[in-house]
Design an enzyme around this catalytic site. Structure first.
Site, mmCIF file in Angstrom:
data_model
loop_
_atom_site.group_PDB
_atom_site.id
_atom_site.type_symbol
_atom_site.label_atom_id
_atom_site.label_comp_id
_atom_site.label_asym_id
_atom_site.label_seq_id
_atom_site.Cartn_x
_atom_site.Cartn_y
_atom_site.Cartn_z
ATOM 1 N N ASN A 198 70.460 62.456 36.874
ATOM 2 C CA ASN A 198 69.716 61.810 37.964
ATOM 3 C C ASN A 198 70.420 60.558 38.477
ATOM 4 O O ASN A 198 70.267 60.191 39.645
ATOM 5 C CB ASN A 198 68.285 61.469 37.518
ATOM 6 C CG ASN A 198 67.338 62.645 37.699
ATOM 7 O OD1 ASN A 198 67.597 63.529 38.516
ATOM 8 N ND2 ASN A 198 66.268 62.675 36.939
ATOM 9 N N HIS B 228 65.490 67.031 28.567
ATOM 10 C CA HIS B 228 65.270 66.939 30.012
ATOM 11 C C HIS B 228 65.878 68.146 30.730
ATOM 12 O O HIS B 228 67.105 68.263 30.826
ATOM 13 C CB HIS B 228 65.861 65.620 30.540
ATOM 14 C CG HIS B 228 65.649 65.434 31.995
ATOM 15 N ND1 HIS B 228 66.609 64.939 32.840
ATOM 16 C CD2 HIS B 228 64.570 65.702 32.780
ATOM 17 C CE1 HIS B 228 66.133 64.913 34.070
ATOM 18 N NE2 HIS B 228 64.897 65.359 34.053
ATOM 19 N N GLU C 85 69.494 67.717 29.256
ATOM 20 C CA GLU C 85 69.891 66.439 28.653
ATOM 21 C C GLU C 85 69.068 66.198 27.389
ATOM 22 O O GLU C 85 67.839 66.311 27.421
ATOM 23 C CB GLU C 85 69.673 65.289 29.647
ATOM 24 C CG GLU C 85 70.648 65.345 30.823
ATOM 25 C CD GLU C 85 70.387 64.289 31.885
ATOM 26 O OE1 GLU C 85 71.360 63.764 32.448
ATOM 27 O OE2 GLU C 85 69.204 63.993 32.166
ATOM 28 N N SER D 66 61.663 62.763 32.993
ATOM 29 C CA SER D 66 62.893 62.270 33.613
ATOM 30 C C SER D 66 62.801 60.760 33.776
ATOM 31 O O SER D 66 63.767 60.107 34.130
ATOM 32 C CB SER D 66 63.104 62.932 34.969
ATOM 33 O OG SER D 66 61.921 62.894 35.721
#
Ligand code: CAA
Length: 286
Positions: free
Chosen positions: A192, A141, A153, A120
């Site tokens: 995020n 991800h 992702e 991440s």
């Protein structure tokens, strides 16, 4: 390229669940870790989870047995990746370690294999040049808990090929998840970044004495319909992981706004990392 065998490097919270998600979806998976204890813990966790799915009526006993037969756990990197079409690295978020893993993966995995990182923190361009196949390197991800969360992702680095993106997109869909494609790398990716905005506001509100941790989480869940409040989510993801992501974003951008909030730094320094240590913003009995 059709992916039928996935190797997952790292058997921690994310790695083990990514491997389990593959096995349940009908894909052969090998989960590798350097520590035999970590591998045993992951295998035990999988057995408990599969038994729970059967007890809850979410899986038949036959489907659980078949998922179990599709997944193996090993401490040997060579055994794990020797027949893999796709390797997903979910090891510790230390760049030097990741780079050395990618160099070894490049040497041990078949020539056609895609090498993805679940990081991440780091875009795959930070590891692609440690391999001789940068066109076959990208981020995949996953989100915690990986068995439950429905998005992955997929982040291209400047050299990632269209074939690589197509192959990993097909894998994400085969896992029953939705791909979120990022055309270029950016610190924090998409989810995020969204999460950080909420988390930063939550920390500011708590830090300025406006409301308690519990009440801020209640506002997120009961007023906004979030599945869990930002403090409970930090405990789930890990205060250490949350801190590392912010710190790395700051180091990549140099933007002081990316620095971890002082309350997050304080919590991180205390060693109370959330559910994994039994205490974070909340306390956990088991
Ligand atoms: N592992 C596996 N399965 C789990 C689980 C876990 N840790 N926690 C919950 N589940 C499963 C349960 O077994 C249950 O499954 P069934 O309905 O099929 O029986 C289902 O999830 C719901 O669980 P619960 O009823 O116990 O609890 P809940 O409804 O409150 O859901 C939750 C729990 C799924 C964690 C939910 O609160 C949620 O979605 N929270 C938000 C999580 C989130 O935002 N994750 C992203 C974090 S960011 C990240 O991961 C990126 C990064 O880079 C750090």
């Amino acid at each position: 390229m059709t992916v039928t065998h996935i190797a997952v490097i790292g058997s921690g919270t994310m790695g083990r669940q990514i491997g389990m998600a593959c096995a349940v979806a009908g894909i052969t998976a090998t989960v590798q870790d350097i520590s035999a204890d970590a591998v045993d813990a992951a295998r035990d966790d999988m057995d408990t989870w599969l038994d729970g799915r059967v007890t809850k009526g979410r899986l038949t006993a036959e489907d659980a047995a078949s998922a179990r037969s599709r997944i193996t756990f090993t401490t040997s990197l060579e055994d794990a990746v020797g027949h893999a079409d796709l390797v997903i690295e979910a090891a510790t978020e230390k760049l030097d370690i990741k780079r050395s893993i990618f160099t070894r993966l490049d040497a041990l995995a078949p020539d056609h294999a895609i090498l993805a990182t679940n990081s991440s923190t780091y875009g795959s361009s930070a590891v692609a040049d440690a391999t001789g196949r940068p066109d076959k390197v990208c981020n995949m991800h996953f989100f915690n808990p990986a068995l439950v969360m429905k998005a992955v992702e997929i982040v291209r680095n400047p050299q990632t090929s269209d074939d690589t993106v197509a192959a990993v997109t097909a894998v994400v869909e085969a896992l029953g998840k939705k791909p979120v494609l990022l055309a270029k790398e950016t610190p924090g990716f998409v989810a995020n970044r969204l999460l950080n905005a909420v988390r930063t506001e939550a920390l500011k509100l708590y830090g300025s004495g406006v409301a308690s941790v519990e009440d801020i989480d209640t506002a997120a869940t009961a007023a906004l319909g979030y599945p869990m409040g930002p403090f409970a989510l930090m405990d789930l993801v890990g205060i250490d992981v949350t801190y590392d992501i912010r710190q790395a974003s700051y180091e990549m951008t140099g933007d002081p706004a990316e620095l971890p909030h002082p309350l997050l730094v304080e919590k991180y320094s205390s060693g109370d990392y959330g559910r994994k240590t039994g205490k974070g913003w909340y306390s956990y009995d088991d």
